[in-house]
Design an enzyme around this catalytic site. Structure first.
Site, PDB file in Angstrom:
ATOM      1  N   GLY A 230       0.793  -1.209   0.000  1.00 21.90           N
ATOM      2  CA  GLY A 230       0.000   0.000   0.000  1.00 21.90           C
ATOM      3  C   GLY A 230       0.834   1.270   0.000  1.00 21.90           C
ATOM      4  CG  HIS A 231      -1.248   5.045   0.230  1.00 23.53           C
ATOM      5  ND1 HIS A 231      -2.212   5.980  -0.065  1.00 23.53           N
ATOM      6  CD2 HIS A 231      -1.622   4.487   1.402  1.00 23.53           C
ATOM      7  CE1 HIS A 231      -3.118   5.988   0.896  1.00 23.53           C
ATOM      8  NE2 HIS A 231      -2.776   5.090   1.786  1.00 23.53           N
TER       9      HIS A 231
END
Length: 346
Positions: free
Chosen positions: A241-242
């Site tokens: 994920g970011h």
């Protein structure tokens, strides 16, 4: 391909015992091997596998020197598994066709992009403005290199890899087919029953000697970058994920999910199908068992496991709180039983 054992030992070292001129045609397991196969045995507890194997040469540790005394040949080395790994690398370099340097006629390379000396750009590749491809890099067919992205020297992208705008990967990397680096992170603000997109303005920074498995996705950061440090190994179908940060030389098996802003330390491992929730921190040398769900930060190195059934959240929290007390409750019950002097019925 056939190669004499003396050539293998000459390149990779080890103590060669037996016929140095024996021609080896394949690397294979002990089971099903023939006289032109080189195999390995990494652990003495599996020594029974030597019995009946027809392998022409076996790579073993010093503890198994006597066990291979009657064979045609053997290579003795302190770490047979490491020797095997380096043998496969050496073998692959000899049998795989070398990529032809140059840019395929069907590739689209922007005039402002830079392609280093000896790089190979395959069919139907797109390289956008400001992108940099390092010397000796190999870009497979149908790859897309976004604007201002960067690929280090000697890195190889298999066909159909996407490296997004402003993202970069270091030297000597290997990225398998279907990987997407730099897609938008999952960021939305709730408003009046709908979702408002949060633009993802960061990028992805990947270090040297990183391998990324097929169809893995690494999202760009929301504001700061998503970071993958040197030597990290990611298997297939992993979601990063970011703003995740993965420390150097950590490794993750297939289908792992790392939620946004999690920080994974150095030399960690995460087993297949495990999940690390967002904004958590794992210390260096933390090892997560397959299919575990990490719901809290882990500050001390070690092996961790945990699976808990899904339930209504309120019930789940009560059960989880009770479960954490089971060990202490067991000790209390044992103490009570030990001190119990009540007469027992016959």
């Amino acid at each position: 391909m056939e190669v004499a054992l003396r050539d293998i030992a000459g390149q990779l070292g080890g103590e060669l015992i037996g016929d140095a001129g024996l021609l080896i045609a394949r690397i294979g397991p002990l089971e099903g091997a023939d006289g032109r196969t080189i195999s390995f045995l990494a652990h003495p507890k599996y020594r029974s596998q030597l019995t009946g194997s027809l392998a022409g040469c076996v790579i073993v540790s010093p503890a198994l020197r006597e066990a291979v005394a009657g064979r045609a040949a053997a290579i003795v080395t302190p770490d047979p598994y490491l020797y095997f790994a380096r043998l496969t690398q050496w073998w692959a370099r000899r049998i795989r066709p070398a990529a032809m340097a140059g840019i395929h006629a069907s590739a689209v390379v922007h005039a402002d992009a830079q392609v280093g000396e000896g790089a190979s750009i395959g069919p139907l590749v797109v390289i956008e403005a400001g992108a940099v491809v390092g010397a000796g890099a190999q870009i497979g067919a149908h790859c897309v290199i976004g604007a201002n992205a960067s690929i280090g020297e000697g890195t190889r992208l298999a066909p159909r890899v996407t490296l997004g705008e402003g993202c970069r990967i270091g030297a000597r990397g290997l990225v398998h087919s279907g990987v997407v680096i730099g897609a938008d992170g999952f960021g939305f603000a709730p408003t009046e029953g709908r979702w408002e997109k949060i633009e993802q303005l960061g990028a992805v920074r990947i270090g040297d000697d990183v391998e990324i498995g097929a169809n893995t996705c690494i999202d760009r950061g929301a504001l700061d970058d998503t970071v993958i440090e040197d030597g990290v190994k990611l298997d297939n179908l992993i979601q990063v994920g970011h703003n995740v940060h993965i420390g150097a030389h950590s490794a993750m098996a297939g289908c792992v999910g790392i939620a946004g802003s999690a920080v994974i330390g150095r030399h960690c491992t995460v087993g297949g199908g495990a999940i690390v929730l967002g904004h958590l921190t794992l210390a260096d040398h933390v090892h997560i068992s397959a299919a575990s769900v990490v719901m809290r930060s882990i500050r001390q190195p070690g092996q961790y496991s945990g699976v808990f059934p899904i339930d209504d959240n309120a019930a789940w929290e009560k059960n989880a709180a009770t479960l954490r007390q089971l060990h202490a409750l067991r000790d209390r019950i044992r103490a009570l039983e030990k001190n119990d002097t009540t007469p027992r019925q016959p």
